[in-house]
Write a protein that holds these residues in place. Structure first.
Motif, PDB file in Angstrom:
ATOM      1  N   GLU A 110       0.959  -1.065  -0.057  1.00 40.02           N
ATOM      2  CA  GLU A 110      -0.057   0.020  -0.108  1.00 40.02           C
ATOM      3  C   GLU A 110       0.893   1.365   0.138  1.00 40.02           C
ATOM      4  OE1 GLU A 110      -3.561   2.019   2.601  1.00 40.02           O
ATOM      5  OE2 GLU A 110      -3.074  -0.120   3.047  1.00 40.02           O
ATOM      6  N   GLY A 111       0.556   2.320  -0.769  1.00 34.85           N
ATOM      7  CA  GLY A 111       1.073   3.422  -0.796  1.00 34.85           C
ATOM      8  C   GLY A 111       2.328   3.535  -1.725  1.00 34.85           C
ATOM      9  N   CYS A 112       2.723   2.287  -2.651  1.00 34.51           N
ATOM     10  CA  CYS A 112       3.579   2.302  -3.330  1.00 34.51           C
ATOM     11  C   CYS A 112       3.612   2.965  -4.755  1.00 34.51           C
ATOM     12  CB  CYS A 112       4.080   0.831  -3.622  1.00 34.51           C
ATOM     13  SG  CYS A 112       4.950   0.302  -5.240  1.00 34.51           S
ATOM     14  N   ALA A 113       2.559   2.604  -5.560  1.00 39.55           N
ATOM     15  CA  ALA A 113       2.061   3.379  -6.579  1.00 39.55           C
ATOM     16  C   ALA A 113       3.060   3.363  -7.814  1.00 39.55           C
ATOM     17  CB  ALA A 113       1.491   4.720  -6.183  1.00 39.55           C
ATOM     18  N   PHE A 114       4.318   2.581  -7.654  1.00 44.09           N
ATOM     19  CA  PHE A 114       5.037   2.464  -8.770  1.00 44.09           C
ATOM     20  C   PHE A 114       4.269   2.162 -10.047  1.00 44.09           C
ATOM     21  CE2 PHE A 114       7.141  -0.194 -11.699  1.00 44.09           C
ATOM     22  CZ  PHE A 114       8.100   0.722 -12.055  1.00 44.09           C
ATOM     23  N   CYS A 115       3.548   1.480  -9.978  1.00 39.89           N
ATOM     24  CA  CYS A 115       2.731   1.101 -11.284  1.00 39.89           C
ATOM     25  C   CYS A 115       1.799   2.040 -11.923  1.00 39.89           C
ATOM     26  CB  CYS A 115       2.171  -0.516 -11.296  1.00 39.89           C
ATOM     27  SG  CYS A 115       0.871  -0.385 -10.029  1.00 39.89           S
ATOM     28  N   CYS A 116       1.534   3.065 -10.945  1.00 35.31           N
ATOM     29  CA  CYS A 116       0.714   4.237 -11.462  1.00 35.31           C
ATOM     30  C   CYS A 116       1.521   5.551 -12.049  1.00 35.31           C
ATOM     31  CB  CYS A 116      -0.063   4.470 -10.333  1.00 35.31           C
ATOM     32  SG  CYS A 116      -1.143   3.261  -9.639  1.00 35.31           S
ATOM     33  N   ARG A 117       2.861   5.150 -11.567  1.00 37.51           N
ATOM     34  CA  ARG A 117       3.666   6.669 -11.792  1.00 37.51           C
ATOM     35  C   ARG A 117       4.818   6.390 -12.701  1.00 37.51           C
ATOM     36  NH1 ARG A 117       2.233  10.625  -8.466  1.00 37.51           N
ATOM     37  NH2 ARG A 117       1.436  10.064  -6.522  1.00 37.51           N
ATOM     38  N   GLY A 118       5.537   7.491 -13.184  1.00 33.78           N
ATOM     39  CA  GLY A 118       6.759   7.158 -13.947  1.00 33.78           C
ATOM     40  C   GLY A 118       6.663   7.154 -15.459  1.00 33.78           C
ATOM     41  N   GLU A 119       7.356   6.477 -15.851  1.00 34.18           N
ATOM     42  CA  GLU A 119       7.285   6.415 -17.524  1.00 34.18           C
ATOM     43  C   GLU A 119       6.056   6.314 -18.298  1.00 34.18           C
ATOM     44  OE1 GLU A 119      10.092   3.368 -18.924  1.00 34.18           O
ATOM     45  OE2 GLU A 119      11.402   3.757 -17.121  1.00 34.18           O
ATOM     46  N   PRO A 120       5.940   7.301 -19.206  1.00 29.52           N
ATOM     47  CA  PRO A 120       4.774   7.216 -20.061  1.00 29.52           C
ATOM     48  C   PRO A 120       4.340   5.834 -20.460  1.00 29.52           C
ATOM     49  CG  PRO A 120       6.185   9.005 -20.686  1.00 29.52           C
ATOM     50  CD  PRO A 120       6.961   8.119 -19.721  1.00 29.52           C
ATOM     51  N   GLY A 121       2.933   5.603 -20.385  1.00 25.38           N
ATOM     52  CA  GLY A 121       2.589   4.336 -20.943  1.00 25.38           C
ATOM     53  C   GLY A 121       1.174   4.096 -21.342  1.00 25.38           C
ATOM     54  N   VAL A 122       0.417   3.199 -21.357  1.00 22.64           N
ATOM     55  CA  VAL A 122      -0.954   2.903 -21.931  1.00 22.64           C
ATOM     56  C   VAL A 122      -1.616   2.139 -20.688  1.00 22.64           C
ATOM     57  CG1 VAL A 122      -2.604   1.956 -23.474  1.00 22.64           C
ATOM     58  CG2 VAL A 122      -0.106   2.896 -24.208  1.00 22.64           C
ATOM     59  N   VAL A 123      -2.746   2.850 -20.300  1.00 20.04           N
ATOM     60  CA  VAL A 123      -3.661   2.039 -19.477  1.00 20.04           C
ATOM     61  C   VAL A 123      -4.982   2.179 -20.212  1.00 20.04           C
ATOM     62  CG1 VAL A 123      -5.026   2.269 -17.371  1.00 20.04           C
ATOM     63  CG2 VAL A 123      -2.581   3.266 -17.252  1.00 20.04           C
ATOM     64  N   ASN A 124      -5.367   0.672 -20.801  1.00 16.32           N
ATOM     65  CA  ASN A 124      -6.298   0.623 -21.594  1.00 16.32           C
ATOM     66  C   ASN A 124      -7.487   0.771 -20.835  1.00 16.32           C
ATOM     67  OD1 ASN A 124      -5.713  -0.351 -24.489  1.00 16.32           O
ATOM     68  ND2 ASN A 124      -4.190  -1.787 -23.097  1.00 16.32           N
ATOM     69  N   VAL A 125      -8.705   1.456 -21.334  1.00 18.66           N
ATOM     70  CA  VAL A 125      -9.857   1.574 -20.691  1.00 18.66           C
ATOM     71  C   VAL A 125     -10.818   1.241 -21.521  1.00 18.66           C
ATOM     72  CG1 VAL A 125     -10.077   4.047 -20.862  1.00 18.66           C
ATOM     73  CG2 VAL A 125     -11.487   3.074 -19.203  1.00 18.66           C
ATOM     74  N   GLU A 126     -11.523   0.033 -21.683  1.00 23.17           N
ATOM     75  CA  GLU A 126     -12.415  -0.503 -22.392  1.00 23.17           C
ATOM     76  C   GLU A 126     -13.949  -0.086 -22.106  1.00 23.17           C
ATOM     77  OE1 GLU A 126     -12.428  -4.638 -21.426  1.00 23.17           O
ATOM     78  OE2 GLU A 126     -10.448  -4.820 -22.208  1.00 23.17           O
ATOM     79  N   LYS A 127     -14.914  -0.087 -23.208  1.00 22.77           N
ATOM     80  CA  LYS A 127     -16.044   0.705 -23.176  1.00 22.77           C
ATOM     81  C   LYS A 127     -16.907   0.359 -21.934  1.00 22.77           C
ATOM     82  CE  LYS A 127     -19.927   0.982 -26.329  1.00 22.77           C
ATOM     83  NZ  LYS A 127     -20.132   2.335 -26.261  1.00 22.77           N
ATOM     84  N   ARG A 128     -16.946  -0.832 -21.389  1.00 24.54           N
ATOM     85  CA  ARG A 128     -17.873  -0.799 -20.361  1.00 24.54           C
ATOM     86  C   ARG A 128     -17.063  -0.405 -18.969  1.00 24.54           C
ATOM     87  NH1 ARG A 128     -16.138  -6.215 -20.942  1.00 24.54           N
ATOM     88  NH2 ARG A 128     -15.179  -7.216 -19.258  1.00 24.54           N
ATOM     89  N   GLU A 129     -15.733  -0.323 -19.095  1.00 20.61           N
ATOM     90  CA  GLU A 129     -14.983   0.485 -18.060  1.00 20.61           C
ATOM     91  C   GLU A 129     -15.314   1.899 -18.034  1.00 20.61           C
ATOM     92  OE1 GLU A 129     -11.540  -3.116 -17.559  1.00 20.61           O
ATOM     93  OE2 GLU A 129     -11.106  -1.284 -19.133  1.00 20.61           O
ATOM     94  N   ARG A 130     -15.156   2.350 -19.218  1.00 21.65           N
ATOM     95  CA  ARG A 130     -15.343   3.845 -19.423  1.00 21.65           C
ATOM     96  C   ARG A 130     -16.708   4.208 -18.804  1.00 21.65           C
ATOM     97  NH1 ARG A 130     -13.165   2.842 -24.665  1.00 21.65           N
ATOM     98  NH2 ARG A 130     -15.238   3.433 -25.596  1.00 21.65           N
ATOM     99  N   ALA A 131     -17.760   3.414 -19.047  1.00 20.88           N
ATOM    100  CA  ALA A 131     -19.163   3.729 -18.658  1.00 20.88           C
ATOM    101  C   ALA A 131     -19.049   3.627 -17.379  1.00 20.88           C
ATOM    102  CB  ALA A 131     -19.926   2.703 -19.293  1.00 20.88           C
ATOM    103  N   ARG A 132     -18.463   2.857 -16.743  1.00 17.16           N
ATOM    104  CA  ARG A 132     -18.567   2.577 -15.161  1.00 17.16           C
ATOM    105  C   ARG A 132     -17.606   3.350 -14.617  1.00 17.16           C
ATOM    106  NH1 ARG A 132     -16.867  -2.846 -14.811  1.00 17.16           N
ATOM    107  NH2 ARG A 132     -14.913  -2.357 -14.614  1.00 17.16           N
ATOM    108  N   ILE A 133     -16.584   4.212 -15.106  1.00 19.98           N
ATOM    109  CA  ILE A 133     -15.514   5.160 -14.427  1.00 19.98           C
ATOM    110  C   ILE A 133     -16.472   6.370 -14.523  1.00 19.98           C
ATOM    111  CG2 ILE A 133     -13.485   6.533 -14.273  1.00 19.98           C
ATOM    112  CD1 ILE A 133     -12.409   3.756 -15.416  1.00 19.98           C
ATOM    113  N   ALA A 134     -17.240   6.758 -15.597  1.00 12.15           N
ATOM    114  CA  ALA A 134     -17.985   7.701 -15.852  1.00 12.15           C
ATOM    115  C   ALA A 134     -19.062   8.001 -14.911  1.00 12.15           C
ATOM    116  CB  ALA A 134     -18.520   7.801 -17.243  1.00 12.15           C
ATOM    117  N   ALA A 135     -19.827   6.817 -14.760  1.00 10.90           N
ATOM    118  CA  ALA A 135     -20.992   6.843 -13.715  1.00 10.90           C
ATOM    119  C   ALA A 135     -20.294   7.157 -12.153  1.00 10.90           C
ATOM    120  CB  ALA A 135     -21.646   5.365 -13.746  1.00 10.90           C
TER     121      ALA A 135
END
Ligand code: SF4
Ligand code: SF4
Length: 140
Positions: free
Chosen positions: A16-41
């Motif tokens: 907890e609190g590491c967040a290495f995988c959420c930070r740093g070098e540019p990359g791609v975080v795929n967000v599929e259609k139903r995921e976009r709908a869920r996050i938007a909601a």
């Protein structure tokens, strides 16, 4: 994919609190259609508005979450927490159980030099891992 790990599986426990995988070098975080709908909601937005504010197009019908110029995901908080944790995309939820990281002992151990959760914590069985690769379950 040939299984290189023991029948007991592999250990992984997110630190907890590491967040290495959420930070740093540019990359791609795929967000599929139903995921976009869920996050938007979750954010109280229309999907189009969510895409406009938080995503970039990476292909036909394919979108990635945006990053800040330093490569940090737009949803990481100053406390190293994911502000959309409950609805984070499959790619985030199933990390580090991805085909490329599980390809061999060497790729798994290489990832472990970046992710301190690899080799720690709970044992994930081959059945668990097969489920994560199908996008099911949650290793954390
Ligand atoms: S999955 Fe690994 S790199 Fe990502 S926050 Fe957890 S311990 Fe850190
Ligand atoms: S959506 Fe959350 S878990 Fe995924 S990269 Fe961004 S901050 Fe990390």
């Amino acid at each position: 994919m040939k299984r290189w790990y023991s029948p007991d599986g592999v250990r992984f426990g997110c630190q907890e609190g590491c967040a290495f995988c959420c930070r740093g070098e540019p990359g791609v975080v795929n967000v599929e259609k139903r995921e976009r709908a869920r996050i938007a909601a979750h954010l109280g937005l229309e999907e189009e508005e969510f895409r406009r504010r938080y995503c970039r197009r990476i292909g036909v019908g394919a979108w990635s979450l945006l990053e800040h110029p330093n490569g940090d995901c737009v949803f990481i908080t100053p406390e190293n927490l994911c502000s959309i944790y409950a609805v984070r995309p499959r790619q985030c939820r199933t990390y580090p159980f991805w085909r490329n990281t599980l390809a061999s002992r060497a790729t798994w151990e290489r990832e472990g030099r970046e992710c301190p959760g690899i080799g720690q914590g709970k044992l994930h069985t081959p059945a668990d891992i097969a489920a994560y690769l199908r996008g099911e379950g949650d290793p954390s």
